[in-house]
Write a protein that holds these residues in place. Structure first.
Motif, PDB file in Angstrom:
ATOM      1  N   ARG A 311       0.838  -1.206   0.000  1.00 50.11           N
ATOM      2  CA  ARG A 311       0.000   0.000   0.000  1.00 50.11           C
ATOM      3  C   ARG A 311       0.872   1.254   0.000  1.00 50.11           C
ATOM      4  O   ARG A 311       0.652   2.181  -0.794  1.00 50.11           O
ATOM      5  CB  ARG A 311      -0.911  -0.035   1.222  1.00 50.11           C
ATOM      6  N   ARG A 312       1.890   1.283   0.839  1.00 49.09           N
ATOM      7  CA  ARG A 312       2.771   2.446   0.902  1.00 49.09           C
ATOM      8  C   ARG A 312       3.650   2.547  -0.344  1.00 49.09           C
ATOM      9  O   ARG A 312       3.932   3.654  -0.823  1.00 49.09           O
ATOM     10  CB  ARG A 312       3.618   2.388   2.172  1.00 49.09           C
ATOM     11  N   GLU A 313       4.062   1.430  -0.873  1.00 45.48           N
ATOM     12  CA  GLU A 313       4.845   1.429  -2.118  1.00 45.48           C
ATOM     13  C   GLU A 313       4.026   2.000  -3.273  1.00 45.48           C
ATOM     14  O   GLU A 313       4.527   2.783  -4.084  1.00 45.48           O
ATOM     15  CB  GLU A 313       5.281  -0.007  -2.435  1.00 45.48           C
ATOM     16  N   THR A 314       2.761   1.615  -3.329  1.00 47.90           N
ATOM     17  CA  THR A 314       1.874   2.133  -4.382  1.00 47.90           C
ATOM     18  C   THR A 314       1.658   3.630  -4.206  1.00 47.90           C
ATOM     19  O   THR A 314       1.643   4.392  -5.189  1.00 47.90           O
ATOM     20  CB  THR A 314       0.525   1.395  -4.344  1.00 47.90           C
ATOM     21  N   ALA A 315       1.496   4.083  -2.968  1.00 41.93           N
ATOM     22  CA  ALA A 315       1.315   5.510  -2.703  1.00 41.93           C
ATOM     23  C   ALA A 315       2.539   6.302  -3.136  1.00 41.93           C
ATOM     24  O   ALA A 315       2.408   7.408  -3.684  1.00 41.93           O
ATOM     25  CB  ALA A 315       1.021   5.733  -1.223  1.00 41.93           C
ATOM     26  N   ARG A 316       3.728   5.764  -2.898  1.00 39.69           N
ATOM     27  CA  ARG A 316       4.953   6.465  -3.325  1.00 39.69           C
ATOM     28  C   ARG A 316       5.003   6.591  -4.845  1.00 39.69           C
ATOM     29  O   ARG A 316       5.371   7.645  -5.391  1.00 39.69           O
ATOM     30  CB  ARG A 316       6.186   5.723  -2.811  1.00 39.69           C
ATOM     31  N   ALA A 317       4.644   5.514  -5.526  1.00 40.71           N
ATOM     32  CA  ALA A 317       4.643   5.552  -6.991  1.00 40.71           C
ATOM     33  C   ALA A 317       3.615   6.553  -7.513  1.00 40.71           C
ATOM     34  O   ALA A 317       3.887   7.323  -8.451  1.00 40.71           O
ATOM     35  CB  ALA A 317       4.356   4.160  -7.554  1.00 40.71           C
ATOM     36  N   LEU A 318       2.439   6.573  -6.912  1.00 41.30           N
ATOM     37  CA  LEU A 318       1.410   7.528  -7.327  1.00 41.30           C
ATOM     38  C   LEU A 318       1.836   8.960  -7.045  1.00 41.30           C
ATOM     39  O   LEU A 318       1.559   9.874  -7.839  1.00 41.30           O
ATOM     40  CB  LEU A 318       0.093   7.225  -6.605  1.00 41.30           C
ATOM     41  N   SER A 319       2.503   9.174  -5.946  1.00 43.96           N
ATOM     42  CA  SER A 319       3.009  10.513  -5.626  1.00 43.96           C
ATOM     43  C   SER A 319       4.000  10.976  -6.684  1.00 43.96           C
ATOM     44  O   SER A 319       3.988  12.140  -7.098  1.00 43.96           O
ATOM     45  CB  SER A 319       3.660  10.508  -4.247  1.00 43.96           C
ATOM     46  N   ALA A 320       4.856  10.067  -7.127  1.00 45.88           N
ATOM     47  CA  ALA A 320       5.842  10.417  -8.157  1.00 45.88           C
ATOM     48  C   ALA A 320       5.159  10.803  -9.470  1.00 45.88           C
ATOM     49  O   ALA A 320       5.604  11.707 -10.178  1.00 45.88           O
ATOM     50  CB  ALA A 320       6.800   9.252  -8.380  1.00 45.88           C
ATOM     51  N   TYR A 321       4.060  10.132  -9.788  1.00 48.47           N
ATOM     52  CA  TYR A 321       3.351  10.434 -11.033  1.00 48.47           C
ATOM     53  C   TYR A 321       2.474  11.682 -10.920  1.00 48.47           C
ATOM     54  O   TYR A 321       2.399  12.479 -11.864  1.00 48.47           O
ATOM     55  CB  TYR A 321       2.476   9.247 -11.443  1.00 48.47           C
ATOM     56  N   THR A 322       1.813  11.864  -9.793  1.00 45.65           N
ATOM     57  CA  THR A 322       0.800  12.924  -9.684  1.00 45.65           C
ATOM     58  C   THR A 322       1.287  14.205  -9.027  1.00 45.65           C
ATOM     59  O   THR A 322       0.627  15.236  -9.142  1.00 45.65           O
ATOM     60  CB  THR A 322      -0.402  12.423  -8.869  1.00 45.65           C
ATOM     61  N   GLY A 323       2.421  14.153  -8.319  1.00 46.38           N
ATOM     62  CA  GLY A 323       2.893  15.342  -7.627  1.00 46.38           C
ATOM     63  C   GLY A 323       2.176  15.612  -6.324  1.00 46.38           C
ATOM     64  O   GLY A 323       2.461  16.623  -5.670  1.00 46.38           O
ATOM     65  N   LEU A 324       1.252  14.759  -5.922  1.00 48.07           N
ATOM     66  CA  LEU A 324       0.564  14.916  -4.645  1.00 48.07           C
ATOM     67  C   LEU A 324       1.319  14.150  -3.556  1.00 48.07           C
ATOM     68  O   LEU A 324       2.069  13.226  -3.837  1.00 48.07           O
ATOM     69  CB  LEU A 324      -0.875  14.394  -4.744  1.00 48.07           C
ATOM     70  N   SER A 325       1.070  14.522  -2.322  1.00 47.79           N
ATOM     71  CA  SER A 325       1.800  13.884  -1.228  1.00 47.79           C
ATOM     72  C   SER A 325       1.321  12.450  -1.010  1.00 47.79           C
ATOM     73  O   SER A 325       0.159  12.115  -1.275  1.00 47.79           O
ATOM     74  CB  SER A 325       1.605  14.681   0.068  1.00 47.79           C
ATOM     75  N   GLU A 326       2.244  11.621  -0.495  1.00 47.70           N
ATOM     76  CA  GLU A 326       1.879  10.250  -0.173  1.00 47.70           C
ATOM     77  C   GLU A 326       0.761  10.231   0.863  1.00 47.70           C
ATOM     78  O   GLU A 326      -0.141   9.390   0.795  1.00 47.70           O
ATOM     79  CB  GLU A 326       3.101   9.492   0.343  1.00 47.70           C
ATOM     80  N   ARG A 327       0.826  11.136   1.834  1.00 45.80           N
ATOM     81  CA  ARG A 327      -0.184  11.177   2.879  1.00 45.80           C
ATOM     82  C   ARG A 327      -1.568  11.420   2.303  1.00 45.80           C
ATOM     83  O   ARG A 327      -2.550  10.755   2.689  1.00 45.80           O
ATOM     84  CB  ARG A 327       0.167  12.287   3.887  1.00 45.80           C
ATOM     85  N   LEU A 328      -1.682  12.370   1.381  1.00 40.80           N
ATOM     86  CA  LEU A 328      -2.977  12.672   0.779  1.00 40.80           C
ATOM     87  C   LEU A 328      -3.501  11.467   0.001  1.00 40.80           C
ATOM     88  O   LEU A 328      -4.695  11.150   0.042  1.00 40.80           O
ATOM     89  CB  LEU A 328      -2.847  13.885  -0.148  1.00 40.80           C
ATOM     90  N   ILE A 329      -2.615  10.797  -0.709  1.00 43.72           N
ATOM     91  CA  ILE A 329      -3.018   9.628  -1.498  1.00 43.72           C
ATOM     92  C   ILE A 329      -3.460   8.488  -0.589  1.00 43.72           C
ATOM     93  O   ILE A 329      -4.471   7.821  -0.844  1.00 43.72           O
ATOM     94  CB  ILE A 329      -1.860   9.199  -2.417  1.00 43.72           C
TER      95      ILE A 329
END
Length: 512
Positions: A311-329
């Motif tokens: 779950r946290r690994e996916t959030a980090r990847a999404l943060s890299a793509y979207t520019g939003l924070s991992e916490r928000l995701i």
């Protein structure tokens, strides 16, 4: 009042109103004008309501080093119910080249539902509006990217928008709906062709946004009418793909968050956010799609069973793509709704980005004071220096000489809210519908055009739906452009987009 005196009475009312307006107090004048318009709308004595005469002007435009003389015509088409009673008008503006050889005719529609056909006309017509000094002024200019070199053009506004009107309090219900709209548009197309002796012309349809559904259902209706004009091609621009509300029976669609990710990544890159701002937009979108359709889709499919580390690994990847924070995701269960993305991407700068075009941005303090859809930085209050409604009305009145009896409606919120999404045939996927139409007619061509920065209908949605339908590869193609929702509104993308259409038209016409 006898029917024979109706038209004379209306004309006299107009002359009186014009004369009295010089001295009548504003409130009294407004009431008199309202009464005159009500008389027009109701059709005194049961006669047909007054329809302003069609107006036309000649013009010349140079497109791709070719000089093309054309006739622009604005008009309203009267629509009747099954009992023959006048119920509505549909307004349109057409651009026709006088030529010896037969030319195709293209009918173009924007969506909404409830939206007038402005974006397509401003991108493809031979004459369009542009800003001028001082601020607030506009001018009319030739469009060197107009599609008039490939086809005659008819830009149509459905009943209740543009200059289209209703006659009777309950008339709108007969037109504001998925099936109702398709029936009215079909009637209009047949009437336009018949009135001009163009029944034998190759017909193309262009539908943007919701009109991707509109033109699909119109194509189906035309194919079912004996001796109806035959379609040569259909152009789908950032289209909706589902007719009706909900999902079609037996059709499994991908998660909206998965389909949106390439667009979110492209948009974040444009604003210098995320880990991939140095990549070309095309390469980044492809990379984001590979991640979205693979690891991301798999993670979402596991739901609550997804291990915390994953779950946290996916959030980090999404943060890299979207520019939003991992916490928000993480707080949003690994999903980034468009409404959240447009508000949060540049929140640290006090800005909101556009929905129709993610490259646009404006102060949140300003956008939050406006009602939807005009809180979107990619709508005309932010992208134009002049009032678009005034410019459109001037285009009809000054450029073509048309004299409507009512004001121009760019967007009907009432139509959007009252739209009847229920269908006798149930929910239907447009890609499957086109697959059947192309199976029956082996000369029908279809092209799909989308934009990387469209957050309203992220491009992966229609692309995925149409590719999954497995349409004939020799007669179907798709193109993703460096543009937003209205691909022809982008000055930089317009030349490439219209050249794509020129190739599409040439190929379709070879099969004609």
């Amino acid at each position: 009042m006898r029917p024979c005196t109706y038209r004379a009475a209306i004309l006299m009312a107009g002359l009186c109103a014009a004369a009295l307006s010089l001295s009548m107090p504003a409130p009294v004048l407004a009431e008199a004008q309202a009464q005159a318009q009500a008389a027009v709308a109701e059709g005194l004595g049961g006669a047909d309501p007054f329809i302003p005469p069609a107006a036309s002007r000649r013009g010349t435009v140079v497109v791709r080093e070719q000089t093309l003389p054309y006739v622009a015509e604005a008009s309203e088409t009267l629509l009747r119910d099954p009992q023959g009673r006048a119920r509505a008008t549909l307004s349109s503006v057409s651009y026709v080249v006088e030529a010896d050889a037969p030319r195709p005719v293209t009918f173009l529609f924007n969506g909404g539902p409830g939206g007038a056909t402005i974006a397509l006309r401003e991108g493809l017509a031979p004459r369009v509006t542009a800003g001028a000094g001082p601020r607030g002024a506009f001018r009319f200019v030739d469009n060197p990217d107009s599609l008039i070199d490939a086809t005659d053009l008819v830009f149509a506004d459905a009943p209740g928008v543009g200059y289209g009107r209703f006659f009777g309090e309950d008339a709108s219900a007969a037109y504001w709906g998925v099936d109702e709209d398709a029936a009215a548009i079909t009637d209009f197309i047949l009437a336009w062709l018949r009135a001009r002796g163009r029944e034998g012309a190759p017909v193309f349809l262009v539908g943007e946004s919701y009109a991707g559904v509109r033109v699909g259902l119109v194509a189906e209706r035309l194919a079912a009418i004996p001796a109806a004009p035959r379609l040569a091609g259909v152009v789908l621009v950032s289209p909706s793909t589902v007719a009706g509300r909900g999902e079609a029976p037996g059709v499994r669609t991908m998660d909206a968050a998965v389909l949106a990710l390439p667009t979110l990544a492209a948009t974040a890159r444009h604003h210098g956010r995320g880990a991939y701002a140095a990549m070309a937009v095309e390469d980044l979108a492809d990379q984001a799609w590979a991640f979205a359709g693979g690891p991301y889709a798999q993670a979402l499919a596991q739901g609550d069973a997804l291990p915390e580390a994953r779950r946290r690994e996916t959030a980090r990847a999404l943060s890299a793509y979207t520019g939003l924070s991992e916490r928000l995701i993480l707080d949003n269960d690994l999903k980034v709704p468009a409404a959240l993305f447009v508000r949060e991407l540049l929140a640290d700068q006090g800005l909101r980005i556009g929905g129709s075009d993610g490259r646009a941005k404006a102060s949140r303090a300003v956008t939050e004071r406006r009602s939807p859809p005009y809180d979107d930085p990619s709508t005309s209050p932010y992208t134009l220096t002049y009032d678009q409604t005034g410019a459109v009305e001037a285009l009809f009145r000054e450029e073509i000489g048309y004299r409507p009896v009512n004001g121009y409606v760019r967007l009907s919120i009432d139509a959007n809210r009252a739209w009847n999404w229920n269908r006798a045939a149930g929910v239907e996927m447009m890609p499957a519908l086109f697959g059947e139409l192309m199976r029956r007619d082996t000369r029908l061509h279809v092209t799909l055009m989308t934009g990387y920065y469209d957050l309203t209908i992220p491009y992966a949605r229609p692309v995925q739906d149409y590719l999954a339908a497995d349409l004939p590869s020799d007669r179907f193609d798709h193109r993703v452009l460096v543009a937003g929702h209205a691909v022809f509104s982008d000055p930089d993308a317009r030349a490439a987009a219209t050249d794509h259409l020129r190739r599409f038209y040439a190929k379709a016409m070879r099969a004609w």
